[in-house]
Design a protein around this motif. Sequence first.
Motif, PDB file in Angstrom:
ATOM      1  N   ALA A  37      35.773  44.769  37.966  1.00  0.00           N
ATOM      2  CA  ALA A  37      36.436  43.606  37.369  1.00  0.00           C
ATOM      3  C   ALA A  37      36.434  43.681  35.847  1.00  0.00           C
ATOM      4  CB  ALA A  37      35.749  42.326  37.815  1.00  0.00           C
ATOM      5  N   CYS A  38      37.511  43.194  35.245  1.00  0.00           N
ATOM      6  CA  CYS A  38      37.579  43.072  33.793  1.00  0.00           C
ATOM      7  C   CYS A  38      38.456  41.879  33.434  1.00  0.00           C
ATOM      8  CB  CYS A  38      38.090  44.359  33.145  1.00  0.00           C
ATOM      9  SG  CYS A  38      39.870  44.602  33.210  1.00  0.00           S
ATOM     10  N   SER A  39      38.525  41.565  32.170  1.00  0.00           N
ATOM     11  CA  SER A  39      39.268  40.376  31.713  1.00  0.00           C
ATOM     12  C   SER A  39      40.775  40.530  31.834  1.00  0.00           C
ATOM     13  CB  SER A  39      38.902  40.073  30.258  1.00  0.00           C
ATOM     14  OG  SER A  39      39.300  41.149  29.425  1.00  0.00           O
ATOM     15  N   LEU A  40      41.276  41.736  32.117  1.00  0.00           N
ATOM     16  CA  LEU A  40      42.724  41.952  32.220  1.00  0.00           C
ATOM     17  C   LEU A  40      43.249  41.765  33.640  1.00  0.00           C
ATOM     18  CD1 LEU A  40      42.945  45.093  29.944  1.00  0.00           C
ATOM     19  CD2 LEU A  40      43.686  42.782  29.376  1.00  0.00           C
ATOM     20  N   SER A  41      42.379  41.413  34.583  1.00  0.00           N
ATOM     21  CA  SER A  41      42.821  41.237  35.959  1.00  0.00           C
ATOM     22  C   SER A  41      43.917  40.174  36.021  1.00  0.00           C
ATOM     23  CB  SER A  41      41.655  40.821  36.855  1.00  0.00           C
ATOM     24  OG  SER A  41      42.067  40.803  38.198  1.00  0.00           O
ATOM     25  N   GLY A  42      44.964  40.477  36.758  1.00  0.00           N
ATOM     26  CA  GLY A  42      46.101  39.568  36.881  1.00  0.00           C
ATOM     27  C   GLY A  42      47.315  40.079  36.131  1.00  0.00           C
ATOM     28  N   THR A  43      47.128  41.081  35.249  1.00  0.00           N
ATOM     29  CA  THR A  43      48.244  41.732  34.564  1.00  0.00           C
ATOM     30  C   THR A  43      48.108  43.238  34.768  1.00  0.00           C
ATOM     31  OG1 THR A  43      47.016  41.906  32.491  1.00  0.00           O
ATOM     32  CG2 THR A  43      48.392  39.954  32.777  1.00  0.00           C
ATOM     33  N   PRO A  44      49.220  43.967  34.867  1.00  0.00           N
ATOM     34  CA  PRO A  44      49.116  45.414  35.066  1.00  0.00           C
ATOM     35  C   PRO A  44      48.381  46.068  33.904  1.00  0.00           C
ATOM     36  CG  PRO A  44      51.336  44.658  35.524  1.00  0.00           C
ATOM     37  CD  PRO A  44      50.609  43.507  34.882  1.00  0.00           C
ATOM     38  N   HIS A  45      47.376  46.877  34.213  1.00  0.00           N
ATOM     39  CA  HIS A  45      46.600  47.552  33.183  1.00  0.00           C
ATOM     40  C   HIS A  45      45.945  48.791  33.779  1.00  0.00           C
ATOM     41  CE1 HIS A  45      43.616  45.097  35.291  1.00  0.00           C
ATOM     42  NE2 HIS A  45      42.661  45.886  34.800  1.00  0.00           N
ATOM     43  N   VAL A  46      45.339  49.584  32.929  1.00  0.00           N
ATOM     44  CA  VAL A  46      44.636  50.780  33.399  1.00  0.00           C
ATOM     45  C   VAL A  46      43.174  50.671  33.029  1.00  0.00           C
ATOM     46  CG1 VAL A  46      46.666  52.254  33.214  1.00  0.00           C
ATOM     47  CG2 VAL A  46      45.105  52.093  31.280  1.00  0.00           C
ATOM     48  N   HIS A  47      42.364  51.388  33.762  1.00  0.00           N
ATOM     49  CA  HIS A  47      40.953  51.517  33.419  1.00  0.00           C
ATOM     50  C   HIS A  47      40.743  52.966  33.001  1.00  0.00           C
ATOM     51  CE1 HIS A  47      39.033  47.957  35.781  1.00  0.00           C
ATOM     52  NE2 HIS A  47      40.147  47.606  35.215  1.00  0.00           N
ATOM     53  N   PRO A  48      40.058  53.216  31.894  1.00  0.00           N
ATOM     54  CA  PRO A  48      39.787  54.608  31.546  1.00  0.00           C
ATOM     55  C   PRO A  48      38.823  55.209  32.560  1.00  0.00           C
ATOM     56  CG  PRO A  48      38.590  53.122  30.104  1.00  0.00           C
ATOM     57  CD  PRO A  48      39.477  52.267  30.958  1.00  0.00           C
TER      58      PRO A  48
END
Length: 70
Positions: A37-48
């Motif tokens: 989980a991270c604060s960007l959940s809910g918008t398309p994003h990548v995790h390094p």
Amino acid sequence: MGTDRAESGEGTVPRENLDGIDDCTCIEYCDEDPKTACSLSGTPHVHPETPGRPGITGPCTVHPERPGDR
């Protein structure tokens, strides 16, 4: 015989767009598992890619400009 266009719910989509979608590694809802989980959940994003953190993907080859959990 192949086609270079495909039907979708929103009309005809160029084949190269579909190929890109297949290669996309963007995450939208990473909060289903507390370990990812991270604060960007809910918008398309990548995790390094992070050693020792399963489920984390590297930068998206289709959307390198997307934000990541840094």
